[in-house]
Design a protein around this motif. Structure first.
Motif, PDB file in Angstrom:
ATOM      1  N   ILE A 155       0.855  -1.202   0.000  1.00  0.00           N
ATOM      2  CA  ILE A 155       0.000   0.000   0.000  1.00  0.00           C
ATOM      3  C   ILE A 155       0.886   1.245   0.000  1.00  0.00           C
ATOM      4  N   TYR A 156       1.907   1.215   0.842  1.00  0.00           N
ATOM      5  CA  TYR A 156       2.837   2.350   0.920  1.00  0.00           C
ATOM      6  C   TYR A 156       3.421   2.642  -0.467  1.00  0.00           C
ATOM      7  N   GLN A 157       3.830   1.583  -1.155  1.00  0.00           N
ATOM      8  CA  GLN A 157       4.451   1.765  -2.475  1.00  0.00           C
ATOM      9  C   GLN A 157       3.437   2.261  -3.506  1.00  0.00           C
ATOM     10  N   CYS A 158       2.160   1.814  -3.393  1.00  0.00           N
ATOM     11  CA  CYS A 158       1.113   2.308  -4.308  1.00  0.00           C
ATOM     12  C   CYS A 158       0.835   3.787  -4.043  1.00  0.00           C
ATOM     13  N   LEU A 159       1.110   4.257  -2.838  1.00  0.00           N
ATOM     14  CA  LEU A 159       0.789   5.646  -2.476  1.00  0.00           C
ATOM     15  C   LEU A 159       1.911   6.636  -2.790  1.00  0.00           C
ATOM     16  N   VAL A 160       3.087   6.112  -3.135  1.00  0.00           N
ATOM     17  CA  VAL A 160       4.200   7.025  -3.432  1.00  0.00           C
ATOM     18  C   VAL A 160       3.799   7.928  -4.603  1.00  0.00           C
ATOM     19  N   GLY A 161       3.914   9.231  -4.411  1.00  0.00           N
ATOM     20  CA  GLY A 161       3.589  10.184  -5.474  1.00  0.00           C
ATOM     21  C   GLY A 161       2.110  10.553  -5.545  1.00  0.00           C
ATOM     22  N   GLU A 162       1.291   9.983  -4.674  1.00  0.00           N
ATOM     23  CA  GLU A 162      -0.152  10.254  -4.696  1.00  0.00           C
ATOM     24  C   GLU A 162      -0.533  11.215  -3.566  1.00  0.00           C
ATOM     25  N   ARG A 163      -1.718  11.825  -3.694  1.00  0.00           N
ATOM     26  CA  ARG A 163      -2.213  12.689  -2.621  1.00  0.00           C
ATOM     27  C   ARG A 163      -3.194  11.886  -1.763  1.00  0.00           C
ATOM     28  N   ALA A 164      -3.026  11.988  -0.440  1.00  0.00           N
ATOM     29  CA  ALA A 164      -3.869  11.217   0.492  1.00  0.00           C
ATOM     30  C   ALA A 164      -5.352  11.463   0.213  1.00  0.00           C
ATOM     31  N   VAL A 245      -0.997 -10.599  -5.463  1.00  0.00           N
ATOM     32  CA  VAL A 245      -1.297  -9.174  -5.276  1.00  0.00           C
ATOM     33  C   VAL A 245      -1.168  -8.918  -3.775  1.00  0.00           C
ATOM     34  N   HIS A 246      -0.209  -8.078  -3.394  1.00  0.00           N
ATOM     35  CA  HIS A 246       0.040  -7.903  -1.959  1.00  0.00           C
ATOM     36  C   HIS A 246      -0.910  -6.924  -1.310  1.00  0.00           C
ATOM     37  N   SER A 247      -1.538  -6.071  -2.083  1.00  0.00           N
ATOM     38  CA  SER A 247      -2.655  -5.201  -1.692  1.00  0.00           C
ATOM     39  C   SER A 247      -2.857  -4.193  -2.806  1.00  0.00           C
ATOM     40  N   MET A 248      -3.936  -3.411  -2.709  1.00  0.00           N
ATOM     41  CA  MET A 248      -4.266  -2.457  -3.787  1.00  0.00           C
ATOM     42  C   MET A 248      -4.781  -1.170  -3.176  1.00  0.00           C
ATOM     43  N   HIS A 259       0.129  -3.797  -5.984  1.00  0.00           N
ATOM     44  CA  HIS A 259       1.534  -4.162  -5.869  1.00  0.00           C
ATOM     45  C   HIS A 259       1.598  -5.680  -5.935  1.00  0.00           C
ATOM     46  N   LEU A 260       2.348  -6.202  -6.889  1.00  0.00           N
ATOM     47  CA  LEU A 260       2.439  -7.654  -7.064  1.00  0.00           C
ATOM     48  C   LEU A 260       3.884  -8.101  -6.893  1.00  0.00           C
ATOM     49  N   GLY A 261       4.051  -9.350  -6.632  1.00  0.00           N
ATOM     50  CA  GLY A 261       5.408  -9.873  -6.534  1.00  0.00           C
ATOM     51  C   GLY A 261       5.410 -11.235  -5.862  1.00  0.00           C
ATOM     52  N   ALA A 262       6.614 -11.740  -5.646  1.00  0.00           N
ATOM     53  CA  ALA A 262       6.773 -13.049  -5.001  1.00  0.00           C
ATOM     54  C   ALA A 262       6.305 -12.972  -3.549  1.00  0.00           C
ATOM     55  N   ARG A 266      11.550 -10.923   2.147  1.00  0.00           N
ATOM     56  CA  ARG A 266      12.785 -10.159   1.960  1.00  0.00           C
ATOM     57  C   ARG A 266      12.539  -8.923   1.084  1.00  0.00           C
ATOM     58  N   ILE A 267      11.528  -8.984   0.221  1.00  0.00           N
ATOM     59  CA  ILE A 267      11.260  -7.823  -0.651  1.00  0.00           C
ATOM     60  C   ILE A 267      10.773  -6.622   0.179  1.00  0.00           C
ATOM     61  N   PRO A 268       9.694  -6.776   0.979  1.00  0.00           N
ATOM     62  CA  PRO A 268       9.296  -5.603   1.792  1.00  0.00           C
ATOM     63  C   PRO A 268      10.325  -5.213   2.857  1.00  0.00           C
ATOM     64  N   ILE A 269      11.062  -6.167   3.395  1.00  0.00           N
ATOM     65  CA  ILE A 269      12.087  -5.803   4.395  1.00  0.00           C
ATOM     66  C   ILE A 269      13.137  -4.925   3.704  1.00  0.00           C
ATOM     67  N   GLN A 270      13.588  -5.375   2.550  1.00  0.00           N
ATOM     68  CA  GLN A 270      14.633  -4.647   1.821  1.00  0.00           C
ATOM     69  C   GLN A 270      14.150  -3.248   1.424  1.00  0.00           C
ATOM     70  N   TYR A 271      12.881  -3.146   1.035  1.00  0.00           N
ATOM     71  CA  TYR A 271      12.359  -1.832   0.631  1.00  0.00           C
ATOM     72  C   TYR A 271      12.370  -0.852   1.806  1.00  0.00           C
ATOM     73  N   ALA A 272      12.132  -1.365   3.008  1.00  0.00           N
ATOM     74  CA  ALA A 272      12.138  -0.478   4.192  1.00  0.00           C
ATOM     75  C   ALA A 272      13.528   0.116   4.414  1.00  0.00           C
ATOM     76  N   PHE A 273      14.560  -0.536   3.892  1.00  0.00           N
ATOM     77  CA  PHE A 273      15.924   0.024   3.963  1.00  0.00           C
ATOM     78  C   PHE A 273      16.237   0.874   2.724  1.00  0.00           C
ATOM     79  N   SER A 274      15.842   0.384   1.544  1.00  0.00           N
ATOM     80  CA  SER A 274      16.283   1.033   0.301  1.00  0.00           C
ATOM     81  C   SER A 274      15.481   2.291  -0.027  1.00  0.00           C
ATOM     82  N   HIS A 275      14.247   2.401   0.484  1.00  0.00           N
ATOM     83  CA  HIS A 275      13.385   3.554   0.195  1.00  0.00           C
ATOM     84  C   HIS A 275      14.133   4.864   0.390  1.00  0.00           C
TER      85      HIS A 275
END
Ligand code: NDP
Ligand code: MG
Length: 382
Positions: A155-164, A245-248, A259-262, A266-275
């Protein structure tokens, strides 16, 4: 090149903690592990501490911490003892990001400690937001918090660049757990082993049981309500057995971002660091031709009463989610210890909620007092 992110991993011996260390091992030029903590697993913590050359460790169990001291004797690793020592790691001066992968309401103080000290909080411990959502979110206004829970990271990744203000609904996906399709009567006799056999994810025992009762999705709705400032009416829970689909997020113009993926934490953990950036994938990409189809269905609220109980606690607000959560933690521990049946979990949660007098949420001390009251009440009902 930017300096390495210095990280503290709380709950490093658990499922999320171990996967976090796999990422640290993969990106030694980006991540430096400074501190580690667990509850009682002294052997694994000692191994991890030595392998990553950390400067500080802590165990909340005092007897185990004494053992850890002897395991690490002769090194210059500082060993902390007790719950306060675990929390203290969340606010160390030489830490940039705190990954909170403790399990249960015990994680609340560490979340608050990290945000109060202006660290980036990578939050796996959803119970922090369930029991103390208002307290945590007040602090998150001035600090950075990245969700690790896969749905919330999506959800966080779907919201990047959007207005609440443009968000109309959140579609929170659920795998349905190992008992999808069963009736309430059929669930009465299920065993711990059956409940632990999750079809899609390998996780720690508490969250695996929560996934089998669908309590996990109720906790996640409360988590989403706080994280994304959406009402419960805006959160639509949908069972999606493929867990692809991890959520919409649905927007006011009718567009839906997913947001889709495996299915790999490790993907969401890594994103919390790489963001706000992204690093190389920890596993091969999904082949959608192999998945073939994506199914979506309504959750079965009658067979899984924990889901509605958690939503009711969320809608009631105040201290109700803390009471509900403590009752659930107690009943799940009893089920895992073969001292209660599967359907005792919703029974106990419902009774504790019925006996709780809701207060406005004001402090961590108040949450902890209600947590211990609810645990005692749950124990009497078991
Ligand atoms: P685990 O049970 O696998 O690990 C929990 C970790 O916390 C262990 O390191 C454990 O130490 C430590 N711990 C447990 N109790 C305490 C305590 N009272 N004080 C200090 N440390 C403690 O859990 P998971 O990794 O599965 O889950 C961690 C959190 O992440 C939970 O909130 C869960 O809901 C959330 N989450 C997990 C997902 C997953 O895939 N596993 C997915 C999404 C969210 P020890 O080993 O010594 O007991
Ligand atoms: Mg989740």
């Amino acid at each position: 090149m930017s300096p390495r992110l210095r990280i503290a991993v709380l709950g490093s011996t658990g499922s999320i903690g171990r996967q976090t260390l796999m990422i640290a091992e993969r990106f030694p030029e980006r991540l430096e592990v400074v501190a580690l903590s667990a509850h009682s697993n002294a052997d694994l913590l000692a191994q991890q501490a030595t392998a990553f050359g950390v400067s500080r460790v802590a165990l909340s169990d005092t007897a185990a911490a004494t053992r850890l001291q002897s395991l690490l004797a002769g090194t210059d690793i500082e060993v902390g003892t007790g719950a306060e020592a675990v929390t203290a790691l969340a606010s160390l001066e030489d830490v940039d990001v705190v990954l909170n992968a403790l399990v249960g309401a015990a994680g609340l103080r560490s979340s608050i400690g990290a945000l109060s000290a202006n660290k980036r909080l990578a939050l796996a411990n959803k119970e922090s937001l369930v029991v103390g959502g208002e307290l945590v979110m007040q602090l998150a206004v001035n600090a950075e918090m990245l969700p690790v829970d896969s749905e919330h990271s999506a959800i966080y990744q779907c919201l990047v660049g959007e207005r609440a203000a443009d968000v109309s609904r959140i579609w929170l996906t659920a795998s349905g757990g190992p008992f999808r399709g069963r009736t309430l009567d059929e669930l009465a006799g299920v065993t711990v082993k059956q409940a632990l056999a999750h079809p899609r994810w390998t996780m720690g025992p508490k969250i695996t049981i929560d996934s089998s009762t669908l309590m996990n999705k109720g906790l996640e709705a409360i988590e989403a309500h706080h994280l994304f400032n959406v009402s419960y009416e805006q959160i639509k829970i949908v069972v999606h057995p493929q867990s692809c689909v991890h959520s919409m997020v649905e927007f006011c113009d009718g567009s839906v971002k997913a947001h889709l993926g495996a299915t790999d934490m490790r993907i969401p953990i890594q994103y919390a660091f790489s963001h706000p950036g992204r690093w190389g994938a920890p596993l091969p990409p999904v082949d959608f031709t192999q998945i073939g189809r994506l199914d979506f269905e309504e959750p079965d609220y009658a067979s899984f009463p924990c889901l509605e109980l958690a939503l009711e606690a969320g809608r009631t607000g105040g201290t109700m989610p803390a009471a509900m959560n403590a009752a659930n933690e107690t009943a799940v521990a009893a089920f895992l210890g073969h001292k209660a049946g599967f359907l005792d979990i919703p029974r106990v949660v419902e009774h504790v909620m019925g006996r709780h007098t809701v207060e406005r949420l004001e402090s961590v001390e108040q949450v902890e007092a209600i947590d211990s009251w609810a645990r005692q009440t749950a124990d009497q009902l078991l």
